[in-house]
Scaffold this motif. Structure first.
Motif, PDB file in Angstrom:
ATOM      1  N   GLY B  59       0.797  -1.231   0.000  1.00 46.82           N
ATOM      2  CA  GLY B  59       0.000   0.000   0.000  1.00 46.82           C
ATOM      3  C   GLY B  59       0.825   1.273   0.000  1.00 46.82           C
ATOM      4  N   LYS B  60       2.029   1.212  -0.519  1.00 46.27           N
ATOM      5  CA  LYS B  60       2.907   2.392  -0.534  1.00 46.27           C
ATOM      6  C   LYS B  60       2.304   3.551  -1.338  1.00 46.27           C
ATOM      7  N   THR B  62      -0.841   4.054  -2.256  1.00 46.44           N
ATOM      8  CA  THR B  62      -2.077   4.524  -1.612  1.00 46.44           C
ATOM      9  C   THR B  62      -1.734   5.435  -0.436  1.00 46.44           C
ATOM     10  N   ASP B  84       9.526   2.136 -10.134  1.00 49.98           N
ATOM     11  CA  ASP B  84       9.096   0.769 -10.439  1.00 49.98           C
ATOM     12  C   ASP B  84      10.214   0.069 -11.208  1.00 49.98           C
ATOM     13  N   GLU B 146       8.718   6.848  -3.350  1.00 51.72           N
ATOM     14  CA  GLU B 146       8.267   5.461  -3.220  1.00 51.72           C
ATOM     15  C   GLU B 146       9.270   4.551  -3.900  1.00 51.72           C
ATOM     16  N   ASN B 193       0.180  -0.895   7.583  1.00 55.85           N
ATOM     17  CA  ASN B 193      -0.963  -0.520   6.743  1.00 55.85           C
ATOM     18  C   ASN B 193      -1.924  -1.706   6.636  1.00 55.85           C
ATOM     19  N   LYS B 194      -3.064  -1.457   6.050  1.00 56.72           N
ATOM     20  CA  LYS B 194      -4.126  -2.470   5.950  1.00 56.72           C
ATOM     21  C   LYS B 194      -4.531  -2.923   7.340  1.00 56.72           C
ATOM     22  N   THR B 227      -2.237   2.185   9.967  1.00 58.11           N
ATOM     23  CA  THR B 227      -3.027   2.980   9.014  1.00 58.11           C
ATOM     24  C   THR B 227      -3.951   2.091   8.192  1.00 58.11           C
TER      25      THR B 227
END
Ligand SMILES: Nc1nc2c(ncn2[C@@H]2O[C@H](COP(=O)(O)OP(=O)(O)OP(=O)(O)O)[C@@H](O)[C@H]2O)c(=O)[nH]1
Ligand SMILES: [Mg+2]
Lengths: 130, 321
Positions: B59-60, B62, B84, B146, B193-194, B227
Motif C-alpha cells: 500500500g505504498k 495509496t 518501479d 516510493e 498498513n491495511k 493505518t
C-alpha cells in the motif's frame, strides 16, 4: 528510451485491452506509465505534462471519443504539448476516423490491431529524439 | 535548443513544464541534466526528503496519495517520485504507481513523476538522486519517494531520505521477513498498513518488540503507526510522526549532517558511473585475444592488468561518451 502514457478516458468498464498494449510496449523496451480507468481529459493531460512522455496512447471503448478526444487535444495544445505523438485505439467506427485525425490524433488503430504494428508505428513516428 | 541555465528560472518558479523537462534531461543522462543538477544543488537544501519503502502491494502508493493530501492541507507543497522496476529482459517497464495517486496529483502544489530502475539496484533509479535535487530546488517542501517494492535490500533510500518509512501489512511472517531484509535498521518510522485486516495489533506489537532489542539511535524511538491508507485512517498520526522526526533531526544536528552525507554518496555514485563507463570503453577498445593469451600463458597478472586497463580508459576523458 521511449516513454508512453497509456490512458483510458471516460467511463469504460474494463481495461483489458489497455493492459495488453501496455505489456506489449514494455516488452518492446518502452517505459509505460499506466494510470488506470476513468480518467478525465484534465487528468490525462496533466499526467502527460508531469511524466513528459513521448507518446499518449488513448483507449476508448465507450463510444465517447467524439467528445473526449477533441477536449484532450485542446488541452494538449493549451499546454503546448505539441511534440507528443497521440494514438487512439479501442472501438472507433471507420466513419469517425477522419474526424479524430482532424483533432490532431496521429493514427487510429482499430480492434484486433497487431501490437507489433503499434510498436513499429511508435518507433517510426516519435517526434522527440533524446 | 535551450540550455540548463535557461531552464533554471522556470524550475525555481515551480513551472510544471520546466520541472518535467528538467527531470527528462536528468533521466536521459544528457550533459544538460548533469549541468542542471550542478546548478540546482545549492538551492536544494530545504526540502524534507521522505522515503516510503516496503514489500510489493503493501500500500505504498495509496499511502503516498493520503500523505500528500494531508500535507497539502497543511499548506505544504509536495513532490513525489515513484520507482518501479525495469524488465531485465526488454529494458521496458510498466509504471503503475500513479493509479493510486489520482486524487492528489491534480494540484498545482503537487508534482509526481514515475521512474523506472533501468538496472539500478537498491530500490531506486540512478536518476532519483538528481530528480530529488531538482524537486527540492523547485520549492517542494516535502519530497516523497516510493521505492520499488522488492521486499528486501531496497536500503539505498536511507542514503537519500531524511526520514524513511517502512510499510508493512498484517500477516504471519511479515515481521520475520522484516528482520531478514534488514529493514528494521532503516526505518525512522514503521507503518502497519491495511490495519482493517486481522492481526494489525499483533504485527505492531511484534515490530515494537524487535525495535526495543535492536535500536541504533537511543534518542529516537521509531514510532509504529497503524493505518488504513485506503480509507485515510491513521494518516494524521503518520504525518505527525514524520514532522516530529524532522524536528528531531534539526535539534540533534543531524539535518545538516545528512546533507554532507548525501553529497558524499553522490560522489561515490558518480565514481561508480565513471568506472562503469571506463569498463565499457575498455571492452570496446582493447584487443582481448591478445590480453587473453597473455593471461592464459601466465604472463599477465589479472589484477594488475585490470588496474592498467581502467587507468588507461579513464585517462584524458573529461566527459561522457
Ligand atoms: N484492505 C486494504 N487494502 C489496501 C489498503 N491500502 C492499500 N490497499 C490495497 O492494496 C493494493 C496495493 O496498493 P498499492 O498502494 O498499489 O501498493 P504498493 O505498495 O504501492 O504496490 P507496489 O508499488 O506494486 O509495490 C491495492 O489494491 C490497494 O487498494 C488498506 O489500508 N487496506
Ligand atoms: Mg506502488
Amino acid at each position: 528510451m521511449i516513454r508512453v502514457l497509456v490512458a483510458k478516458p471516460g467511463l469504460d468498464g474494463h481495461d483489458r485491452g489497455a493492459k495488453v498494449i501496455a505489456r506489449a510496449l514494455r516488452d518492446a523496451g518502452m517505459e509505460v506509465v499506466y494510470t488506470g480507468l476513468h480518467q478525465t481529459p484534465e487528468q490525462i493531460v496533466d499526467a502527460v505534462l508531469q511524466e513528459d512522455v513521448d507518446v499518449l496512447a488513448l483507449s476508448i471503448l465507450s463510444g465517447a471519443h467524439p467528445t473526449l478526444v477533441p477536449r484532450i487535444m485542446e488541452l494538449m495544445r493549451e499546454h503546448e504539448l505539441n511534440d507528443v505523438l497521440v494514438l487512439l485505439g479501442g472501438i472507433i467506427p471507420d466513419d469517425d476516423v477522419e474526424a479524430m485525425i482532424q483533432t490532431g490524433v496521429s493514427r487510429v488503430f482499430g480492434p484486433g490491431t497487431d501490437t507489433k504494428d503499434i510498436i513499429d508505428y511508435i518507433r517510426e513516428h516519435v517526434r522527440r529524439d533524446d | 535548443m535551450i540550455s540548463a541555465r535557461e531552464l533554471v528560472p522556470g524550475i525555481v518558479a515551480g513551472h510544471k513544464r520546466a520541472i518535467a523537462r528538467g527531470l527528462t534531461w536528468i533521466e536521459r543522462d544528457h550533459d544538460r541534466g548533469r549541468a542542471l543538477v550542478h546548478l540546482l544543488f545549492p538551492r536544494a537544501g530545504g526540502a524534507h526528503i521522505v522515503g516510503v519503502t516496503g514489500a510489493p502491494g503493501v500500500g505504498k502508493s495509496t499511502l503516498v496519495n493520503r500523505l500528500t493530501l494531508t500535507l497539502r492541507s497543511q499548506g505544504r507543497r509536495v513532490g513525489i517520485l515513484a520507482v518501479d522496476p525495469s524488465s531485465p529482459f526488454s529494458g521496458g517497464a510498466i509504471l503503475g504507481d500513479r493509479i493510486r495517486m489520482q486524487e492528489s496529483v491534480m494540484d498545482d502544489g503537487v508534482f509526481m513523476r514515475s521512474l523506472a530502475t533501468r538496472g539500478h539496484l537498491g530500490g531506486l533509479s540512478r536518476a532519483t538522486f538528481g530528480a530529488v535535487t531538482l524537486l527540492a530546488a523547485a520549492g517542494f517542501d516535502v519530497i516523497l519517494i516510493e521505492t520499488v517494492g522488492a521486499g528486501q535490500s531496497e536500503v539505498e533510500v536511507m542514503q537519500l531520505a531524511h526520514t524513511t518509512l517502512v510499510v508493512l501489512a498484517p500477516g504471519l511472517g511479515d515481521e520475520i521477513q522484516a528482520i531478514k531484509a534488514g529493514i528494521l535498521e532503516i526505518g525512522d518510522a514503521f507503518v502497519v498498513n491495511k490495519a482493517d485486516r486481522e492481526g494489525a495489533d499483533q504485527t505492531a506489537r511484534a515490530i515494537r518488540g524487535m525495535l526495543s532489542l535492536s535500536r541504533r539511535d537511543v534518542a529516537w524511538v521509531p514510532p509504529v503507526v497503524k493505518t488504513v491508507a485506503e480509507q485515510g485512517e491513521g494518516i494524521e498520526e503518520l504525518v505527525d510522526a514524520v514532522n516530529r522526526h524532522r524536528q528531531y533531526l534539526d535539534e540533534s544536528g543531524q539535518w545538516a549532517e545528512r546533507r554532507g552525507a548525501l553529497a558524499l554518496h553522490l560522489i561515490e555514485l558518480a565514481m561508480g558511473d565513471w568506472t562503469h563507463r571506463a569498463i565499457a570503453q575498455a571492452q570496446r577498445n582493447v584487443d582481448w585475444s591478445a590480453v587473453m593469451e597473455d593471461v592464459l600463458s601466465g604472463g599477465a597478472d589479472v589484477e594488475e592488468l585490470a588496474r592498467q586497463l581502467l587507468l588507461q580508459a579513464l585517462k584524458g576523458r573529461n566527459h561522457e561518451p
